[in-house]
Design a protein around this motif. Structure first.
Motif, PDB file in Angstrom:
ATOM      1  N   ARG A 174       6.013  -5.716  -5.394  1.00 46.41           N
ATOM      2  CA  ARG A 174       7.506  -5.215  -6.219  1.00 46.41           C
ATOM      3  C   ARG A 174       8.469  -5.739  -5.437  1.00 46.41           C
ATOM      4  N   SER A 234       1.323  -1.797  -3.282  1.00 44.29           N
ATOM      5  CA  SER A 234       1.881  -2.051  -4.256  1.00 44.29           C
ATOM      6  C   SER A 234       3.364  -2.323  -3.920  1.00 44.29           C
ATOM      7  N   ASP A 288       9.490   1.313  -7.363  1.00 43.13           N
ATOM      8  CA  ASP A 288      10.591   0.435  -7.632  1.00 43.13           C
ATOM      9  C   ASP A 288      11.651   0.624  -7.154  1.00 43.13           C
TER      10      ASP A 288
END
Length: 451
Positions: free
Chosen positions: A223, A219, A129
């Motif tokens: 994000r 992934s 993140d």
């Protein structure tokens, strides 16, 4: 020798610049965990400040120095560039590479150090993140990285999350704006680098068995795409749906971003209005907290403190009393924030940076209050936090001991000690009784034990 810039170049000029970095005497160096680098990097401490020195080609050093300075002016989280030492030669006249000098980011850690200490069971998503947000902010600023990786990033704790800082910018370029193709090329490089780094962690036994390195690397693209779309996508709405603009602004503010401008384009015969939001920089809560209190924190830390400040205001000020928010904020700093930090023993004060300590005290008070069934005073929460949590944390100040680079988990004896001692605080706070409360206390203590 030429020194481009620096707050105190006199001290730095006393370093052995005529000696290759790999041969610098150990007594001049500081032992710090560092990421993987293709160049020789050394850490030195001068006048209480830790500097990172990287030996690199002069052209690349000047290029990276200028990029770091420019990005810092736009508010992008990067390490602080101090200067470039060029025209280095050995005593026998042999030319040496230039040296880029940056200021070490206190309380920051490279990704391998975070994984080796393993203080957080949800480390992977927080790390990705943070990296995705950093990449979005760089692209919004027109910077194409060309070497996005965990190795070129430092991480600092930010109210339970992580904040990512750009460390290595030598391959990057700064442009007025980036095309979709340029952004996608950066993402492809990031995916490949991340997969390699996570596979390396897996081979070293530092990655959780439940984490697939390749899927996890992929992934980060999702994000990134979600955040990029939220920040840049146009919004179509009906003429009677102007409230959706306010909704969009609030959502962006919650993500930590401000709005530069809103363009409303209404075409004749078109029943909808196109609202284009242009986001220029992050840090909405950081700037608001600084304006109110003068405190500088990470974005999530600032958001957490602002929430507590709002609670303090609602409790301290009667509804019919008009008190400006600046006055309330000033009292909050002197009555809450400063006393909490002053209550932390000096030998524990550099376990974490002050803002993160304050955030964890607020979180600890919440758990105490939930278990007790009533609001626990902040003074009691500080004492409990120091006694049961902070003293067991490894130091995260700038001068880290390499021996501390273990897995970072609390021992079973430490966890047992916490379980035994935390209920005493509940009793002293006026406490609840019974097996249910004891079980909740044990769960809270073990939660901290798990990081």
């Amino acid at each position: 020798m030429q020194f481009a810039s620096g707050p105190d170049p006199t001290d730095l000029l006393t370093l052995p610049w005529s000696t290759p970095l790999e041969d610098w005497p150990r007594e001049r160096l500081v032992s710090l965990p560092r990421g993987i680098s293709r160049h020789v990097v050394r850490f030195v401490r001068m006048g209480g400040v830790v500097y990172a020195v990287k030996e690199i080609d002069e052209g690349l050093a000047q290029h990276e120095y200028e990029l770091l300075r420019t990005l810092a002016k736009t508010g992008v989280p990067v390490v602080q560039a101090v200067g470039v030492v060029a025209n280095r030669t050995s005593p026998d006249g042999e030319p040496l590479d230039a040296a880029l000098v940056t200021k070490h980011l206190r309380f920051s850690l490279p990704y391998r150090a975070l994984f080796s200490r393993r203080l957080d069971p949800d480390l992977e998503p927080k790390l990705l993140d943070a990296l995705a947000e950093l990449l979005v902010r760089l692209h919004l600023a027109g910077f194409v990285w060309k070497d996005c990786s965990l190795s070129n990033t430092l991480f600092r704790r930010d109210a339970g999350a992580l904040a990512a800082y750009l460390v290595d910018a030598e391959t990057g370029e700064l442009r007025p704006s980036l095309s979709d193709g340029q952004r996608q090329q950066d993402l492809d490089i990031a995916e490949m680098n991340l997969a390699g780094e996570l596979l390396d962690l897996q081979e070293s036994g530092l990655l959780s068995d439940t984490v697939d390195p390749v899927d996890t690397a992929v992934s980060v693209l999702d994000r990134y795409a979600n955040l990029w779309r939220e920040l840049t996508a146009p919004l179509r709405m009906g003429e009677d749906e102007w409230w959706r603009i306010e909704q969009r602004i609030r959502r962006l503010n919650d993500l930590g971003y401000d709005i530069a401008q809103i363009q409303v384009n209404e075409q004749e015969g078109e029943p909808h209005v196109l609202v284009q939001t242009q986001v220029v920089e992050a840090g909405h809560h950081q700037r608001r907290l600084f304006d109110l209190t003068g405190l500088r924190m990470q974005e999530n830390q600032a958001r957490r403190v602002l929430n507590d400040l709002e609670t303090y205001r609602s409790q301290a000020v009667l509804p019919e009393t008009e008190v400006d928010e600046d006055t309330v904020a000033r009292h909050y700093v002197s009555d809450v924030f400063e006393p909490v930090l002053e209550a932390v023993p000096a030998h524990l004060s550099e376990k974490l940076e002050p803002a993160e300590i304050f955030h964890e005290v607020l979180e600890h008070r919440w758990f105490l209050s939930e278990a007790a069934g009533h609001e626990v005073p902040i003074e009691k929460a500080v004492d409990s936090y120091v006694d049961t949590v902070l003293q067991y944390r490894p130091d995260e100040k700038a001068l880290l001991d390499p021996d501390l680079m273990g897995n970072g988990l609390l021992s079973s004896l430490q966890a047992e000690s916490m379980v035994e001692r935390v209920p005493d605080v509940l009793g002293s706070a006026g406490g609840a009784e019974g097996a249910a409360e004891d079980a909740r206390w044990e769960a809270a203590a073990l939660r901290y034990g798990d990081g």
